[in-house]
Design a protein around this motif. Sequence first.
Motif, short mmCIF file in Angstrom:
data_model
loop_
_atom_site.label_atom_id
_atom_site.label_comp_id
_atom_site.label_asym_id
_atom_site.label_seq_id
_atom_site.Cartn_x
_atom_site.Cartn_y
_atom_site.Cartn_z
N UNK A 27 9.60 -13.62 3.12
CA UNK A 27 10.79 -13.17 3.83
C UNK A 27 10.42 -12.26 5.01
N UNK A 28 11.42 -11.86 5.78
CA UNK A 28 11.23 -10.90 6.87
C UNK A 28 10.09 -11.29 7.81
N UNK A 29 10.09 -12.54 8.24
CA UNK A 29 9.01 -13.02 9.10
C UNK A 29 9.01 -12.31 10.45
N UNK A 30 10.20 -11.97 10.93
CA UNK A 30 10.26 -11.29 12.23
C UNK A 30 9.55 -9.94 12.16
N UNK A 31 9.73 -9.24 11.06
CA UNK A 31 9.06 -7.95 10.89
C UNK A 31 7.55 -8.13 10.86
N UNK A 32 7.09 -9.14 10.11
CA UNK A 32 5.66 -9.38 10.03
C UNK A 32 5.08 -9.71 11.40
N UNK A 33 5.83 -10.47 12.19
CA UNK A 33 5.34 -10.87 13.51
C UNK A 33 5.06 -9.67 14.40
N UNK A 34 5.76 -8.57 14.15
CA UNK A 34 5.55 -7.36 14.94
C UNK A 34 4.23 -6.67 14.59
N UNK A 35 3.62 -7.07 13.49
CA UNK A 35 2.40 -6.40 13.02
C UNK A 35 1.19 -7.32 13.04
N UNK A 36 1.28 -8.43 13.74
CA UNK A 36 0.14 -9.34 13.81
C UNK A 36 -1.10 -8.61 14.34
N UNK A 37 -2.24 -8.91 13.72
CA UNK A 37 -3.50 -8.30 14.15
C UNK A 37 -3.87 -7.05 13.39
N UNK A 38 -2.93 -6.45 12.66
CA UNK A 38 -3.22 -5.23 11.92
C UNK A 38 -3.81 -5.57 10.55
N UNK A 39 -4.59 -4.66 9.97
CA UNK A 39 -5.08 -4.89 8.61
C UNK A 39 -3.91 -5.11 7.65
N UNK A 40 -4.12 -5.97 6.69
CA UNK A 40 -3.04 -6.34 5.76
C UNK A 40 -2.51 -5.14 4.99
N UNK A 41 -3.37 -4.14 4.77
CA UNK A 41 -2.92 -2.96 4.03
C UNK A 41 -2.23 -1.94 4.94
N UNK A 42 -2.08 -2.26 6.22
CA UNK A 42 -1.34 -1.38 7.13
C UNK A 42 -0.06 -2.05 7.63
N UNK A 43 0.31 -3.15 7.00
CA UNK A 43 1.51 -3.89 7.38
C UNK A 43 2.56 -3.71 6.28
N UNK A 44 3.81 -3.37 6.62
CA UNK A 44 4.84 -3.20 5.59
C UNK A 44 4.98 -4.46 4.74
N UNK A 45 5.33 -4.26 3.49
CA UNK A 45 5.49 -5.38 2.57
C UNK A 45 6.80 -6.10 2.85
N UNK A 46 6.77 -7.37 3.25
CA UNK A 46 8.02 -8.09 3.53
C UNK A 46 8.89 -8.27 2.30
N UNK A 47 8.29 -8.15 1.11
CA UNK A 47 9.06 -8.27 -0.14
C UNK A 47 9.69 -6.94 -0.56
N UNK A 48 9.22 -5.85 0.05
CA UNK A 48 9.80 -4.54 -0.23
C UNK A 48 9.45 -3.97 -1.58
N UNK A 49 8.35 -4.41 -2.19
CA UNK A 49 8.01 -3.95 -3.53
C UNK A 49 6.74 -3.09 -3.57
N UNK A 50 5.93 -3.12 -2.51
CA UNK A 50 4.67 -2.38 -2.51
C UNK A 50 4.50 -1.64 -1.19
N UNK A 51 3.48 -0.82 -1.13
CA UNK A 51 3.31 0.02 0.06
C UNK A 51 2.85 -0.77 1.27
N UNK A 52 2.33 -1.98 1.07
CA UNK A 52 1.91 -2.81 2.19
C UNK A 52 1.90 -4.27 1.76
N UNK A 53 1.78 -5.16 2.75
CA UNK A 53 1.67 -6.59 2.46
C UNK A 53 0.39 -6.86 1.67
N UNK A 54 -0.70 -6.18 2.05
CA UNK A 54 -1.96 -6.35 1.33
C UNK A 54 -1.85 -5.90 -0.11
N UNK A 55 -1.20 -4.76 -0.33
CA UNK A 55 -1.03 -4.28 -1.70
C UNK A 55 -0.17 -5.24 -2.53
#
Length: 540
Positions: free
Chosen positions: A91-119
């Motif tokens: 979900x929230x692909x538009x939000x993820x697109x704003x963070x392209x190129x960043x480390x996965x652990x520094x990108x907000x979690x699009x599912x809203x359940x963890x501190x980052x997408x990587x986590x």
Amino acid sequence: MSANPDLRTVRAWPFEEAAKLADRLAAQGKSAALLETGYGPSGLPHIGTFGEVARTTWVRRAFAAMTGLPTRLIAFSDDMDGLRKVPDNVPNKEMLAEHLGKPLTRIPDPFGTHESFGHHNNARLRAFLDAFGFEYEFASSTDYYASGRFDAALLRMLALHEEVRAVILPTLGPERRATYSPFLPIHPKTGVVMQVPMDETRPERGTIVWTDPATGERFETPVTGGACKAQWKADWALRWYALGVDYEMSGKDLIDSVRLSSRICQVLGGTPPVSFTYELFNDEFGQKISKSKGNGLTIEQWLEYGPPESLAWFMFASPGSAKRLHKGVIPRAVDDWMAGVEKLRAAPDPANPAWHIHAGAPPAEKLPPISYATLLNLAGIAGTDDPQRLWAYIRKYYPEAAPEHEPMLDRLVHNACAYWRDWIAPERRFRAATPEEAEAMRELVRLLRARAAEFAALPAGPVREAAIQDAVYDAGRRPPFAVANKDGTLGVGRAWFQALYEVLLGKSEGPRFGGTIAIMGIEEACAMIEAALARESAPA
């Protein structure tokens, strides 16, 4: 675990790999083995993830049994990698697109359940591995870089910057060759993982100097403390060197990467791990499996139709050879796994795949007394995907059986119902019997009824099923099905059994028919045959 050097002679690939690993440890004077498996957390765990961790686990167990030495298995997540594209299944692909190129652990979690997408994806990986009972230590690239565990290795790579570059440069095109560095600094303002040429390397300061191509601003970045990461081939080598990894396997698509990372590891002063290359899977037509084509089989699909041990059985065989992964391999894998467990109970043979799948001892849980192929037949005869209908057949044959007493059989009943519903029922094509086939099938009905009392007097199970199978053979010993055996006796050709399946079940093959008749009951089987012969033509 005590050592058993005789296991070196076992003809099973995990022991062959374990012997290589033992030789490496002996040469290096080490008394414990570190095995590693890697994971790219930009996507979710998949059937390949299961295969790699399972196969590494089998080598680990074989090594421990062979040497008695302690082992560790690290599941390493490359969660400091920059996000290159937005996945399709989030979900929230538009939000993820704003963070392209960043480390996965520094990108907000699009599912809203963890501190980052990587986590989030790391949690999914751990839950995935835990669900299958794998024993492992989870390792995060972000944590290892930020905590300083790679600092000494990074400083060494900085001191050998040009030697490391010399390994990679011949493999690159002219444009990329001019800009390549094994270091990827994290932009201090944007947080993006930068792939830029180095203006300077300053080993004495432990830093690199680079220019932002968008703004022209120059930065001096430490290579330590998580301010910088290594390019992935260099990163793989760095990990091997820093942690002293002894064993890692990878797919055929990474052969060149293994070669290059091994050379970089040697430049750093380390010894590359023992490596094993496994083949990738093809689809049922021999084509390479592709996510975009959707021509593969997901782990969720496999587990809907068969137990996880059956998937492990499929993964075990000949990992160095290409195999076709599709729905059609599931029934045989299930039955082969159950047969392997029965053999393991009879003899603890370490060449048996079940020995590896079940850590040397058969499962305590009772195996189903009915094959998966027979359950599929029963679902076809009943024309249902309702597990209760199959249980009605089973209880007639095994009156003491019940789902609460036979949990493994109950799971297999549900698996078979799902498989029949999704893959067999839509493809069934009944046909009318030829005059010769009809005559033989009427003879089968006559024989079954004539011998019904004889069958009933036999104990339920293989003995009764074999007796009924003999009646199936007897009915088919007539033209055009009869064939001459090598010993001069009269046998039955494949055409007879194909006719039974096509006329009665709408498919061209299946297990021994005697077992199916035994479970459904003689009179019901006879009624089914008579109803099929009464059809004037196959239904559409």
